[in-house]
Design a protein around this motif. Structure first.
Motif, PDB file in Angstrom:
ATOM      1  N   ILE A 109       0.587   2.556   5.194  1.00 65.75           N
ATOM      2  CA  ILE A 109      -0.104   3.336   4.165  1.00 65.75           C
ATOM      3  C   ILE A 109      -1.612   3.251   4.374  1.00 65.75           C
ATOM      4  CG2 ILE A 109      -0.591   3.537   1.700  1.00 65.75           C
ATOM      5  CD1 ILE A 109       2.168   2.485   1.107  1.00 65.75           C
ATOM      6  N   ASP A 110      -2.263   4.401   4.389  1.00 66.26           N
ATOM      7  CA  ASP A 110      -3.720   4.496   4.487  1.00 66.26           C
ATOM      8  C   ASP A 110      -4.256   4.805   3.094  1.00 66.26           C
ATOM      9  OD1 ASP A 110      -6.363   5.063   4.969  1.00 66.26           O
ATOM     10  OD2 ASP A 110      -6.000   6.593   6.491  1.00 66.26           O
ATOM     11  N   LEU A 111      -5.059   3.902   2.548  1.00 66.79           N
ATOM     12  CA  LEU A 111      -5.560   4.086   1.186  1.00 66.79           C
ATOM     13  C   LEU A 111      -6.921   4.778   1.119  1.00 66.79           C
ATOM     14  CD1 LEU A 111      -4.561   0.748  -0.607  1.00 66.79           C
ATOM     15  CD2 LEU A 111      -3.382   2.949  -0.611  1.00 66.79           C
ATOM     16  N   SER A 112      -7.479   5.177   2.249  1.00 68.82           N
ATOM     17  CA  SER A 112      -8.807   5.788   2.225  1.00 68.82           C
ATOM     18  C   SER A 112      -8.896   7.042   1.344  1.00 68.82           C
ATOM     19  CB  SER A 112      -9.288   6.092   3.655  1.00 68.82           C
ATOM     20  OG  SER A 112      -8.378   6.917   4.342  1.00 68.82           O
ATOM     21  N   PRO A 113      -7.846   7.877   1.254  1.00 70.32           N
ATOM     22  CA  PRO A 113      -7.964   9.058   0.381  1.00 70.32           C
ATOM     23  C   PRO A 113      -8.131   8.718  -1.092  1.00 70.32           C
ATOM     24  CG  PRO A 113      -6.180   9.353   1.970  1.00 70.32           C
ATOM     25  CD  PRO A 113      -6.595   7.913   2.038  1.00 70.32           C
ATOM     26  N   HIS A 156       4.921  -3.806   7.912  1.00 76.05           N
ATOM     27  CA  HIS A 156       4.071  -2.617   7.833  1.00 76.05           C
ATOM     28  C   HIS A 156       2.635  -2.982   7.438  1.00 76.05           C
ATOM     29  CE1 HIS A 156       7.127   0.390   8.583  1.00 76.05           C
ATOM     30  NE2 HIS A 156       7.944  -0.238   7.753  1.00 76.05           N
ATOM     31  N   LYS A 157       1.782  -1.961   7.476  1.00 76.85           N
ATOM     32  CA  LYS A 157       0.338  -2.163   7.300  1.00 76.85           C
ATOM     33  C   LYS A 157      -0.204  -1.292   6.173  1.00 76.85           C
ATOM     34  CE  LYS A 157      -2.122  -0.374  10.593  1.00 76.85           C
ATOM     35  NZ  LYS A 157      -2.703  -0.214  11.935  1.00 76.85           N
ATOM     36  N   ILE A 158      -1.100  -1.885   5.380  1.00 81.50           N
ATOM     37  CA  ILE A 158      -1.880  -1.147   4.395  1.00 81.50           C
ATOM     38  C   ILE A 158      -3.331  -1.203   4.862  1.00 81.50           C
ATOM     39  CG2 ILE A 158      -2.679  -1.077   2.009  1.00 81.50           C
ATOM     40  CD1 ILE A 158      -0.017  -2.367   1.209  1.00 81.50           C
ATOM     41  N   SER A 159      -3.946  -0.055   5.055  1.00 79.60           N
ATOM     42  CA  SER A 159      -5.271  -0.029   5.677  1.00 79.60           C
ATOM     43  C   SER A 159      -6.298   0.716   4.834  1.00 79.60           C
ATOM     44  CB  SER A 159      -5.185   0.608   7.070  1.00 79.60           C
ATOM     45  OG  SER A 159      -4.696   1.934   6.990  1.00 79.60           O
ATOM     46  N   ASN A 160      -7.571   0.422   5.162  1.00 79.27           N
ATOM     47  CA  ASN A 160      -8.719   1.116   4.579  1.00 79.27           C
ATOM     48  C   ASN A 160      -8.732   1.021   3.050  1.00 79.27           C
ATOM     49  OD1 ASN A 160      -9.463   1.959   7.225  1.00 79.27           O
ATOM     50  ND2 ASN A 160      -7.933   3.598   7.081  1.00 79.27           N
ATOM     51  N   VAL A 161      -8.851  -0.234   2.588  1.00 83.30           N
ATOM     52  CA  VAL A 161      -8.797  -0.528   1.155  1.00 83.30           C
ATOM     53  C   VAL A 161     -10.203  -0.837   0.649  1.00 83.30           C
ATOM     54  CG1 VAL A 161      -7.666  -1.884  -0.630  1.00 83.30           C
ATOM     55  CG2 VAL A 161      -6.548  -1.588   1.605  1.00 83.30           C
ATOM     56  N   ALA A 162     -10.659  -0.073  -0.318  1.00 77.75           N
ATOM     57  CA  ALA A 162     -11.943  -0.347  -0.973  1.00 77.75           C
ATOM     58  C   ALA A 162     -11.633  -0.796  -2.393  1.00 77.75           C
ATOM     59  CB  ALA A 162     -12.819   0.905  -0.986  1.00 77.75           C
ATOM     60  N   VAL A 163     -11.643  -2.116  -2.617  1.00 82.04           N
ATOM     61  CA  VAL A 163     -11.271  -2.644  -3.927  1.00 82.04           C
ATOM     62  C   VAL A 163     -12.332  -2.282  -4.959  1.00 82.04           C
ATOM     63  CG1 VAL A 163     -10.775  -4.742  -5.246  1.00 82.04           C
ATOM     64  CG2 VAL A 163      -9.926  -4.507  -2.898  1.00 82.04           C
ATOM     65  N   SER A 164     -11.883  -1.887  -6.126  1.00 82.81           N
ATOM     66  CA  SER A 164     -12.796  -1.473  -7.193  1.00 82.81           C
ATOM     67  C   SER A 164     -13.769  -2.591  -7.543  1.00 82.81           C
ATOM     68  CB  SER A 164     -11.986  -1.077  -8.432  1.00 82.81           C
ATOM     69  OG  SER A 164     -12.838  -0.838  -9.527  1.00 82.81           O
ATOM     70  N   SER A 165     -14.987  -2.210  -7.849  1.00 80.99           N
ATOM     71  CA  SER A 165     -16.026  -3.189  -8.171  1.00 80.99           C
ATOM     72  C   SER A 165     -16.032  -3.601  -9.642  1.00 80.99           C
ATOM     73  CB  SER A 165     -17.403  -2.615  -7.816  1.00 80.99           C
ATOM     74  OG  SER A 165     -17.650  -1.437  -8.567  1.00 80.99           O
ATOM     75  N   LYS A 166     -15.134  -3.050 -10.458  1.00 84.17           N
ATOM     76  CA  LYS A 166     -15.171  -3.348 -11.897  1.00 84.17           C
ATOM     77  C   LYS A 166     -14.434  -4.626 -12.269  1.00 84.17           C
ATOM     78  CE  LYS A 166     -11.323  -0.178 -12.897  1.00 84.17           C
ATOM     79  NZ  LYS A 166     -10.954   1.061 -13.590  1.00 84.17           N
ATOM     80  N   VAL A 223       8.592   1.599  -1.031  1.00 84.28           N
ATOM     81  CA  VAL A 223       7.223   2.108  -1.176  1.00 84.28           C
ATOM     82  C   VAL A 223       6.796   2.735   0.149  1.00 84.28           C
ATOM     83  CG1 VAL A 223       4.838   1.498  -1.679  1.00 84.28           C
ATOM     84  CG2 VAL A 223       6.704   0.316  -2.866  1.00 84.28           C
ATOM     85  N   ALA A 224       6.488   4.030   0.119  1.00 84.56           N
ATOM     86  CA  ALA A 224       6.171   4.731   1.359  1.00 84.56           C
ATOM     87  C   ALA A 224       4.841   5.478   1.325  1.00 84.56           C
ATOM     88  CB  ALA A 224       7.296   5.725   1.696  1.00 84.56           C
ATOM     89  N   THR A 225       4.218   5.594   0.144  1.00 85.48           N
ATOM     90  CA  THR A 225       2.968   6.350   0.029  1.00 85.48           C
ATOM     91  C   THR A 225       1.958   5.588  -0.840  1.00 85.48           C
ATOM     92  OG1 THR A 225       3.614   7.529  -1.989  1.00 85.48           O
ATOM     93  CG2 THR A 225       4.296   8.513   0.115  1.00 85.48           C
ATOM     94  N   ALA A 226       0.708   6.029  -0.766  1.00 89.24           N
ATOM     95  CA  ALA A 226      -0.341   5.423  -1.586  1.00 89.24           C
ATOM     96  C   ALA A 226      -0.037   5.603  -3.066  1.00 89.24           C
ATOM     97  CB  ALA A 226      -1.693   6.038  -1.236  1.00 89.24           C
ATOM     98  N   GLU A 227       0.480   6.770  -3.441  1.00 93.11           N
ATOM     99  CA  GLU A 227       0.822   7.040  -4.833  1.00 93.11           C
ATOM    100  C   GLU A 227       1.896   6.073  -5.322  1.00 93.11           C
ATOM    101  OE1 GLU A 227       2.857  10.731  -5.593  1.00 93.11           O
ATOM    102  OE2 GLU A 227       1.789  10.995  -7.484  1.00 93.11           O
ATOM    103  N   GLN A 228       2.862   5.801  -4.470  1.00 95.07           N
ATOM    104  CA  GLN A 228       3.928   4.868  -4.848  1.00 95.07           C
ATOM    105  C   GLN A 228       3.406   3.433  -4.931  1.00 95.07           C
ATOM    106  OE1 GLN A 228       6.907   5.748  -1.894  1.00 95.07           O
ATOM    107  NE2 GLN A 228       7.395   7.738  -2.809  1.00 95.07           N
ATOM    108  N   ILE A 283     -10.206  -4.048   4.762  1.00 94.03           N
ATOM    109  CA  ILE A 283     -10.350  -4.121   3.312  1.00 94.03           C
ATOM    110  C   ILE A 283     -11.742  -4.660   2.986  1.00 94.03           C
ATOM    111  CG2 ILE A 283      -9.322  -6.447   3.137  1.00 94.03           C
ATOM    112  CD1 ILE A 283      -8.189  -5.538   0.395  1.00 94.03           C
ATOM    113  N   VAL A 284     -12.355  -4.078   1.994  1.00 97.26           N
ATOM    114  CA  VAL A 284     -13.657  -4.542   1.529  1.00 97.26           C
ATOM    115  C   VAL A 284     -13.524  -4.916   0.062  1.00 97.26           C
ATOM    116  CG1 VAL A 284     -16.058  -3.947   1.101  1.00 97.26           C
ATOM    117  CG2 VAL A 284     -14.928  -3.114   3.172  1.00 97.26           C
ATOM    118  N   VAL A 285     -13.770  -6.196  -0.218  1.00 94.87           N
ATOM    119  CA  VAL A 285     -13.753  -6.679  -1.600  1.00 94.87           C
ATOM    120  C   VAL A 285     -15.196  -6.940  -1.992  1.00 94.87           C
ATOM    121  CG1 VAL A 285     -12.874  -8.403  -3.195  1.00 94.87           C
ATOM    122  CG2 VAL A 285     -11.499  -7.733  -1.215  1.00 94.87           C
TER     123      VAL A 285
END
Length: 428
Positions: A99-103, A141-151, A76-81, A177-179
């Motif tokens: 991986i930066d998930l902000s986009p 590795h690091k996964i950053s800038n995660v905005a977890v869905s509110s649903k 796994v190397a990208t947000a899409e993956q 990360i913000v939950v």
């Protein structure tokens, strides 16, 4: 522990576009034929290359490589993956890049909590089919800038639910990360863990996790052992009569915790909250918690809150050997509690007992605190000790040192209260 679920994301087909060839009009017939021959060969080469790329993509299941087995995990190397992990919840994965998930904007948790069946006894047991049941190796590795869905409301985090005999998550850092406010089993990295083990997980940056029941920085609710995990975050337990908050785990049941470190803030925003700790909301029916540290943690608890500790809110077993809390530290701890709060300790609040649950827990659970250290201050509350708030006759505090100022008293007793009649402290 109590609980409930969500959706899957579809894969987008990837096309391998072919460049359009532009043929030039040439005056010389010989040059034209050579050009046409070369163009045909070039087109054949492009077709072969395109076919090869497509074949590799299909073999890798849309990932950067691998085949999804334990011996050859998907890469796994990208947000899409990372999003594609939801399509193969029983697969094996390794992270090969940060991986930066902000986009992406909001992110749906990987794996969901669904009760195993409609039977009452299965209400808190997750369905392995809906949960992530494979392995995920962060490989440092690091996964950053995660905005977890509110649903989502139950089983919420980067991974919503992990369950299965072989399920494992390790060596991963999650940053920023913000939950959002959710109901049950809410964690920064994992909402609900019922697998083999969580190890080497780190939560850092500007991370915050909010929920009503079993809310943790690394994991909300865990039946899996937790080893060598770290958290620096803000954990918020919201609502009245809510339970379980800690920077590593909101509620650990049948779950051993070892070599973990925590710093940050734990806030219980409500009346009658319970099981609130710097590192863990509880070590419930656990065999042990050892070599763990809560440092520079601020805990805030409101009116009639109970079972509050610098390391853990409550601990203990109902039968058999007592939970062993050994070689742990709660240093530079600040606990600010309402005057009506009770059973507060520098290490642990006490064994689990509430009048409301006396049918199931007729006496406080048993624990031993051995060779532990506490420092800091506790303001407010009743039944307050520099090590343990309340110790029943089945619990032990031994070989501990504490420099905790309790309501301004730097010479406070290590044990706040030890009553034969524990029902006096069981009401909230």
């Amino acid at each position: 522990m109590n609980g409930q679920t969500q959706s899957k994301m579809q894969l987008r087909a990837r096309e391998n576009p072919r460049g359009k060839k532009r043929y030039l009009a040439l005056a010389c017939a010989l040059m034209l034929s050579v050009s046409m021959l070369t163009g045909c060969q070039g087109q054949q080469a492009n077709d072969a290359a395109s076919s090869q790329v497509q074949s590799v993509s299909e073999q890798a299941g849309g990932f950067a490589g691998g085949s999804g087995t334990a011996q050859d995990p998907w890469q796994v190397a990208t947000a899409e993956q990372l999003n594609r992990v939801r399509e193969q919840l029983s697969g094996h994965y390794v992270l090969t890049a940060d991986i930066d998930l902000s986009p992406l904007g909001s992110f749906d948790p990987i794996g969901t909590f669904e009760p195993k069946s409609e039977k009452e006894e299965d209400a808190e047991t997750p369905s392995d089919a809906a949960a992530f049941s494979g392995t995920f190796d962060g490989a440092g590795h690091k996964i950053s800038n995660v905005a977890v869905s509110s649903k989502y409301q139950n089983g919420v985090g980067l991974f919503g639910c992990i369950s299965g005999e072989a399920a494992e998550l390790k060596d991963l850092t999650v940053e920023n990360i913000v939950v959002p406010s959710s109901q049950m089993y809410v964690g920064g990295i994992v909402g609900y863990a019922n697998g083999k083990e969580l190890s080497g997980l780190t939560l850092t940056g500007k991370s915050s996790v909010t929920g009503h029941f079993l809310v943790g920085g690394v994991v909300g609710a865990s039946h899996a052992d937790i080893k060598n995990c770290k958290a620096s975050a803000t954990v918020i337990l919201s609502g009245d009569n809510t339970q379980g908050a800690g920077l590593i785990v909101g509620g650990g049941e049948d779950c051993n915790v070892e070599g973990c470190e925590a710093s940050g803030a734990v806030e219980a925003k409500g009346t009658g909250c319970y099981s609130i700790g710097g590192l863990a909301g509880c070590f419930h029916n656990s065999e042990y918690a050892k070599n763990c540290t809560a440092d520079s943690v601020t805990i805030t608890a409101g009116e009639k809150s109970t079972l509050i500790g610098g390391l853990a809110g409550h601990a203990g077993t109902q039968s058999g050997a007592a939970t062993q809390i050994t070689d742990c530290k709660a240093t530079n701890i600040t606990i600010q509690a309402a005057d009506t709060a009770s059973r507060i300790g520098g290490i642990v609040g006490g064994g689990f007992y509430l009048n409301a649950y006396s049918k199931y827990y007729p006496e406080p659970t048993a624990f031993d605190v051995v060779n532990c250290t506490a420092s800091g201050k506790i303001d407010g509350g009743r039944f307050v000790g520099s090590v343990a708030g309340y110790v029943h006759n089945n619990a032990v505090v031994k070989d501990c040192t504490a420099q905790i100022a309790v309501n301004g008293n730097s010479n406070a007793e290590q044990i706040g209260a030890a009553y034969d009649s524990w029902k006096d402290v069981g009401a909230i």
